[in-house]
Write an enzyme that holds these catalytic residues in place. Sequence first.
Site, PDB file in Angstrom:
ATOM      1  N   ARG A  11       0.873  -1.181   0.000  1.00 29.28           N
ATOM      2  CA  ARG A  11       0.000   0.000   0.000  1.00 29.28           C
ATOM      3  C   ARG A  11       0.904   1.222   0.000  1.00 29.28           C
ATOM      4  NH1 ARG A  11      -5.283   1.118   3.620  1.00 29.28           N
ATOM      5  NH2 ARG A  11      -6.029  -0.236   1.963  1.00 29.28           N
ATOM      6  N   HIS A  40      -7.580   0.700  -6.447  1.00 35.83           N
ATOM      7  CA  HIS A  40      -7.702  -0.233  -5.315  1.00 35.83           C
ATOM      8  C   HIS A  40      -8.345  -1.521  -5.852  1.00 35.83           C
ATOM      9  CE1 HIS A  40      -7.683  -1.633  -1.341  1.00 35.83           C
ATOM     10  NE2 HIS A  40      -8.562  -0.846  -0.757  1.00 35.83           N
ATOM     11  N   GLN A  43     -10.016  -4.283  -3.544  1.00 36.94           N
ATOM     12  CA  GLN A  43     -11.319  -3.884  -3.019  1.00 36.94           C
ATOM     13  C   GLN A  43     -12.410  -4.187  -4.037  1.00 36.94           C
ATOM     14  OE1 GLN A  43     -12.172  -2.352   0.074  1.00 36.94           O
ATOM     15  NE2 GLN A  43     -14.170  -2.979  -0.683  1.00 36.94           N
ATOM     16  N   ASP A  67     -17.741   6.544  -1.090  1.00 33.91           N
ATOM     17  CA  ASP A  67     -16.516   6.368  -0.314  1.00 33.91           C
ATOM     18  C   ASP A  67     -16.259   7.690   0.401  1.00 33.91           C
ATOM     19  OD1 ASP A  67     -14.105   5.454   0.690  1.00 33.91           O
ATOM     20  OD2 ASP A  67     -13.038   5.464  -1.225  1.00 33.91           O
ATOM     21  N   CYS A 107     -16.465   0.880   0.638  1.00 33.78           N
ATOM     22  CA  CYS A 107     -15.292   0.031   0.934  1.00 33.78           C
ATOM     23  C   CYS A 107     -14.905   0.074   2.400  1.00 33.78           C
ATOM     24  CB  CYS A 107     -14.122   0.444   0.052  1.00 33.78           C
ATOM     25  SG  CYS A 107     -13.509   2.113   0.419  1.00 33.78           S
ATOM     26  N   ARG A 148     -13.187  -9.343   1.161  1.00 33.64           N
ATOM     27  CA  ARG A 148     -11.764  -9.052   0.926  1.00 33.64           C
ATOM     28  C   ARG A 148     -10.948 -10.319   1.177  1.00 33.64           C
ATOM     29  NH1 ARG A 148      -9.997  -3.741   1.248  1.00 33.64           N
ATOM     30  NH2 ARG A 148      -8.039  -4.665   0.541  1.00 33.64           N
TER      31      ARG A 148
HETATM   32  N1   CP Z   1     -11.221  -0.785   2.392  1.00 34.57           N
HETATM   33  C1   CP Z   1      -9.933  -0.808   2.789  1.00 34.57           C
HETATM   34  O1   CP Z   1      -8.988  -0.996   2.012  1.00 34.57           O
HETATM   35  O2   CP Z   1      -9.784  -0.663   4.136  1.00 34.57           O
HETATM   36  P1   CP Z   1      -8.408  -0.483   4.947  1.00 34.57           P
HETATM   37  O3   CP Z   1      -7.892   0.883   4.651  1.00 34.57           O
HETATM   38  O4   CP Z   1      -8.820  -0.646   6.385  1.00 34.57           O
HETATM   39  O5   CP Z   1      -7.445  -1.548   4.506  1.00 34.57           O
HETATM   40  N1  NVA Z   2     -10.483   6.143  -0.994  1.00 36.71           N
HETATM   41  C1  NVA Z   2     -10.009   5.742   0.303  1.00 36.71           C
HETATM   42  C2  NVA Z   2     -10.090   4.245   0.440  1.00 36.71           C
HETATM   43  C3  NVA Z   2      -9.646   3.720   1.770  1.00 36.71           C
HETATM   44  C4  NVA Z   2      -9.703   2.228   1.832  1.00 36.71           C
HETATM   45  C5  NVA Z   2      -8.590   6.235   0.505  1.00 36.71           C
HETATM   46  O1  NVA Z   2      -7.806   6.187  -0.449  1.00 36.71           O
HETATM   47  O2  NVA Z   2      -8.271   6.696   1.610  1.00 36.71           O
END
Ligand code: CP
Ligand code: NVA
Length: 308
Positions: free
Chosen positions: A106, A133, A136, A224, A263, A291
Amino acid sequence: MSALRHFLDLDQIATSDLRHILDNARRLKAERRASRSVSGPLAGRFLAMVFERPSTRTRVSFDIAMRELGGETIMLTGAEMQLGRGETIADTARVLSRYVDAIMIRVLDHAALEELAANATVPVINGLTKLSHPCQVMADLQTFEEHLGPIAGHKVAWVGDANNVMASWVHAAVHFGFEMRMACPPELSPDPALIAAAQAKGAKVLVTTDPFEAADGVSCVITDTWVSMGDKERERRQNLLAPYQVNDRLMAAAAKDAIFMHCLPAHRDEEVTTSVMDGPQSVVFDEAENRLHAQKSVLAWCLRLEGF
Ligand code: CP
Ligand code: NVA
């Protein structure tokens, strides 16, 4: 195409492979329900999990996925690694590849993900960047199909900020034959190149500024957070996005049996009201659970597991 099976973005993977991953995820979920025993196909294999940003779902679901398949994980944060002191992404990729069988990362900078994949000699999985993502959205597709059957021919509405999760939904629309509608404020609208690329590949996509136009008759409404990781100008974004809240009025514009997706993490009573989050149309915790199953299947695909 490289012989390595990276999982970086849905627009780089064949539709047949994505369908195979989704079918496997469904089977893995059913098997887990029947018996929690670890069958162990990944015994002796290691997944490095590199997080430059916080995570609950991605971290826990990849960890459990790996362990239930018999493998092990190593959790690393950018700040703890020499990356934080200037070692390059490319050298980090070369080194980690000597120890582990796959890397999940990440990192907000999408170019860093691509550089890691270009220099790794093991598969790399995108655990969220500023641009996408995909893990997701694999879980989301699984969730949609559990509730409403095959997604082809359905209409799906994204309402809110045109962010990373939305981009992976647009990629998915190219593969799976559903119509993707997006309602975003003009100042936070989708990248025209993302939309043009999807349309050029035959996807049905609609971009509007009107949430009710997007939600009209759809099978699924998705939103989101208004402030994603790395975003600045929280207050400006909140003001621009206030008309895009998913509430009971907006859900009433969708089909009667429509589902609501997010998500997570959610900011209750900002992008979505508590009444929708906790209401009968919400499938947000199914998404979170899936997930685990979807990523087991992604791991099996990346690592070319026999019989998966
Ligand atoms: N939806 C998602 O990726 O959640 P986290 O940021 O908790 O991993
Ligand atoms: N769009 C959000 C998703 C988190 C899982 C972010 O990037 O923070």
